[in-house]
Write a protein that holds these residues in place. Structure first.
Motif, PDB file in Angstrom:
ATOM      1  N   ALA A  66       2.323 -16.597   7.068  1.00  0.00           N
ATOM      2  CA  ALA A  66       3.725 -16.207   7.237  1.00  0.00           C
ATOM      3  C   ALA A  66       3.839 -14.705   6.995  1.00  0.00           C
ATOM      4  O   ALA A  66       3.549 -14.220   5.900  1.00  0.00           O
ATOM      5  CB  ALA A  66       4.614 -16.970   6.268  1.00  0.00           C
ATOM      6  N   LEU A  67       4.237 -13.958   8.027  1.00  0.00           N
ATOM      7  CA  LEU A  67       4.384 -12.512   7.895  1.00  0.00           C
ATOM      8  C   LEU A  67       5.725 -12.128   7.290  1.00  0.00           C
ATOM      9  O   LEU A  67       5.855 -11.090   6.659  1.00  0.00           O
ATOM     10  CB  LEU A  67       4.211 -11.841   9.257  1.00  0.00           C
ATOM     11  N   ASN A  68       6.727 -12.936   7.541  1.00  0.00           N
ATOM     12  CA  ASN A  68       8.035 -12.816   6.894  1.00  0.00           C
ATOM     13  C   ASN A  68       8.705 -14.181   7.038  1.00  0.00           C
ATOM     14  O   ASN A  68       8.099 -15.097   7.602  1.00  0.00           O
ATOM     15  CB  ASN A  68       8.863 -11.652   7.482  1.00  0.00           C
ATOM     16  N   LYS A 111      14.233  -3.905   6.094  1.00  0.00           N
ATOM     17  CA  LYS A 111      12.866  -3.616   5.674  1.00  0.00           C
ATOM     18  C   LYS A 111      12.047  -4.873   5.419  1.00  0.00           C
ATOM     19  O   LYS A 111      10.806  -4.854   5.509  1.00  0.00           O
ATOM     20  CB  LYS A 111      12.875  -2.742   4.415  1.00  0.00           C
ATOM     21  N   ASP A 112      12.700  -5.995   5.084  1.00  0.00           N
ATOM     22  CA  ASP A 112      11.976  -7.231   4.795  1.00  0.00           C
ATOM     23  C   ASP A 112      11.389  -7.871   6.042  1.00  0.00           C
ATOM     24  O   ASP A 112      10.543  -8.774   5.936  1.00  0.00           O
ATOM     25  CB  ASP A 112      12.900  -8.231   4.092  1.00  0.00           C
ATOM     26  N   GLU A 125       2.866  -3.127   9.536  1.00  0.00           N
ATOM     27  CA  GLU A 125       2.938  -1.714   9.156  1.00  0.00           C
ATOM     28  C   GLU A 125       1.556  -1.132   8.877  1.00  0.00           C
ATOM     29  O   GLU A 125       1.219  -0.034   9.346  1.00  0.00           O
ATOM     30  CB  GLU A 125       3.842  -1.538   7.935  1.00  0.00           C
ATOM     31  N   ASP A 126       0.738  -1.858   8.121  1.00  0.00           N
ATOM     32  CA  ASP A 126      -0.591  -1.348   7.782  1.00  0.00           C
ATOM     33  C   ASP A 126      -1.491  -1.291   9.005  1.00  0.00           C
ATOM     34  O   ASP A 126      -2.246  -0.325   9.194  1.00  0.00           O
ATOM     35  CB  ASP A 126      -1.235  -2.219   6.698  1.00  0.00           C
ATOM     36  N   GLU A 127      -1.443  -2.321   9.839  1.00  0.00           N
ATOM     37  CA  GLU A 127      -2.286  -2.359  11.038  1.00  0.00           C
ATOM     38  C   GLU A 127      -1.937  -1.216  11.989  1.00  0.00           C
ATOM     39  O   GLU A 127      -2.818  -0.559  12.552  1.00  0.00           O
ATOM     40  CB  GLU A 127      -2.126  -3.702  11.760  1.00  0.00           C
ATOM     41  N   ILE A 128      -0.640  -0.967  12.158  1.00  0.00           N
ATOM     42  CA  ILE A 128      -0.214   0.122  13.039  1.00  0.00           C
ATOM     43  C   ILE A 128      -0.607   1.468  12.458  1.00  0.00           C
ATOM     44  O   ILE A 128      -1.005   2.376  13.192  1.00  0.00           O
ATOM     45  CB  ILE A 128       1.306   0.036  13.278  1.00  0.00           C
ATOM     46  N   ASP A 185      19.949  -1.426   9.062  1.00  0.00           N
ATOM     47  CA  ASP A 185      20.760  -1.213   7.857  1.00  0.00           C
ATOM     48  C   ASP A 185      20.283  -0.030   7.013  1.00  0.00           C
ATOM     49  O   ASP A 185      20.883   0.276   5.978  1.00  0.00           O
ATOM     50  CB  ASP A 185      20.790  -2.487   7.014  1.00  0.00           C
ATOM     51  N   GLY A 186      19.210   0.605   7.420  1.00  0.00           N
ATOM     52  CA  GLY A 186      18.702   1.747   6.666  1.00  0.00           C
ATOM     53  C   GLY A 186      18.023   1.391   5.367  1.00  0.00           C
ATOM     54  O   GLY A 186      17.782   2.263   4.525  1.00  0.00           O
ATOM     55  N   SER A 187      17.675   0.121   5.179  1.00  0.00           N
ATOM     56  CA  SER A 187      17.098  -0.320   3.911  1.00  0.00           C
ATOM     57  C   SER A 187      15.720   0.275   3.638  1.00  0.00           C
ATOM     58  O   SER A 187      15.249   0.247   2.500  1.00  0.00           O
ATOM     59  CB  SER A 187      17.028  -1.859   3.864  1.00  0.00           C
ATOM     60  N   ASN A 188      15.057   0.801   4.684  1.00  0.00           N
ATOM     61  CA  ASN A 188      13.773   1.480   4.459  1.00  0.00           C
ATOM     62  C   ASN A 188      13.943   2.997   4.386  1.00  0.00           C
ATOM     63  O   ASN A 188      12.972   3.747   4.402  1.00  0.00           O
ATOM     64  CB  ASN A 188      12.785   1.123   5.572  1.00  0.00           C
TER      65      ASN A 188
END
Length: 372
Positions: free
Chosen positions: A88-90, A215-216, A221-224, A237-240
């Motif tokens: 599960a990625l998210n 952001k959740d 992210e790491d692979e890219i 929402d700008g959460s990141n």
């Protein structure tokens, strides 16, 4: 056409795991012809209760082959495709690794597979996220939004899939790109990742711009990070700490002099529409990966038609990538909601044939979209 559908359906719903790839002539450039026009031909052969199967489905126009052809894996009728890993990625998205060695040898970025969970299941298309030819595995990433993907997300390592056919569609045309921007919206990030990886590994300078609700839900992210020159993540929402749209980030990079010779966008149709609108004034080659509903994935049904320029092409055999400056996105959005009531009925376990809707239900119709 009805005469042709039966052998195609037998192969796609029987114990088939196809290999090979469609004709290189079946690309998203309208000047190369319309695969839905002209004479349709099929050739099929089955023996030993499904131990061997061949399918060739082609469309010809003025003697030019435009369609798809693939040959299945040779295997016993009782063989299945083992699931080797589930993650599960998210809360909404699952990564699954499936053993399919013959497909893993041939599949390329941009191509997809058709799978069935069991004999009673529907066929759904899912785009390859990664492959390992040496291990003989294909990685798919999907969101549990329809009846089949919800069920698929509940499967575990050690379970198996009844059918896993491919590779289908055409690989993304990436050769020659020197400076590219790959854009993923939501789950489209997983579909666009193989192209970004290929470009980066072949010496291209690659910016990857991705967009998510928050952001959740950020994916890969790491692979890219490992396979890009620059990664920009936008959230609604700008959460990141980076609020905005992928098109805003794209425009900023263009204004900064990025000088892209290729932009590839994968995600919601509305996002791809505005990516194409952003690049058009600059004449930047822009591919979009279309994900309409599909039934067979070989050009037989016509359900995945996409209007490109002044004609309709099939996403399954002419695409799935098309020139973003020629695609009629408004038409694609209208077609994309035609079966919404059937999708809802399938999720709820109701009989789709009794759903009140202006369109007749299609037997064997997949309620899932490619990559979803």
């Amino acid at each position: 056409m009805n005469r042709l559908r039966a052998p195609v359906r037998r192969l796609l719903t029987g114990p088939v795991g196809g290999v090979g790839r469609p004709s290189a002539a079946a690309r998203g450039n309208p000047s190369r012809g319309n695969s839905s026009a002209g004479r349709m031909e099929t050739r099929s052969k089955q023996r030993c209760g499904g131990a061997f199967a061949i399918l060739a489905a082609t469309s010809t126009r003025n003697g030019t082959v435009l369609g798809a052809a693939f040959v299945s894996e040779t295997r016993r009728a009782d063989d299945v495709y083992p699931i080797e890993q589930v993650e599960a990625l998210n809360p909404e998205v699952t990564r699954m690794v499936v053993r399919a060695p013959e497909i893993a040898k041939k599949i390329k970025p941009g191509q997809f597979i058709m799978l069935r969970i069991d004999e009673q299941g529907e066929r759904i298309p899912l785009t390859m996220n990664d492959c390992d030819p040496e291990a003989g595995t294909i990685t798919i990433i999907f969101q549990a939004v329809g009846a089949t993907t919800i069920r698929l997300a509940q499967m575990k390592a050690g379970d198996a899939l009844q059918d896993f056919a491919g590779p289908l569609g055409n690989p993304t045309e990436l050769e020659g790109a020197k400076r590219a921007c790959v854009i993923g919206g939501g789950l489209g990030t997983a579909i666009a990742f193989p192209q970004a990886k290929w470009l980066y590994d072949h010496g291209c300078e690659v910016d990857v711009i991705t967009g998510f609700r928050n952001k959740d839900l950020v994916l890969l992210e790491d692979e890219i990070d490992r396979h890009s020159t620059r990664q920009i993540i936008m959230t609604d929402d700008g959460s990141n700490g980076n609020k905005g749209l992928v098109t805003q980030a794209l425009q900023q990079r263009i204004d900064e002099g990025a000088d892209y010779d290729l932009v590839l966008a994968v995600g919601p149709v509305i996002m791809m529409k505005f990516v194409a609108a952003t690049t058009k004034p600059y004449g930047i080659k822009t591919y979009v990966s279309m994900n309409p509903l599909m039934i067979d994935g070989t050009g037989m049904c016509g359900g995945c038609r996409v209007k490109v320029g002044d004609e309709y092409l099939h996403a399954c055999v002419d695409g799935p990538d098309f020139d973003g400056h020629l695609v009629d996105f408004d038409d694609a959005m209208r077609r994309g909601v035609m079966y919404r009531s059937f999708e809802s009925a399938a999720r709820e376990g109701r009989d789709c044939t009794s759903v009140p809707n202006g369109d007749s239900p299609h037997l064997g119709h997949s309620t899932e979209r490619k990559g979803a």
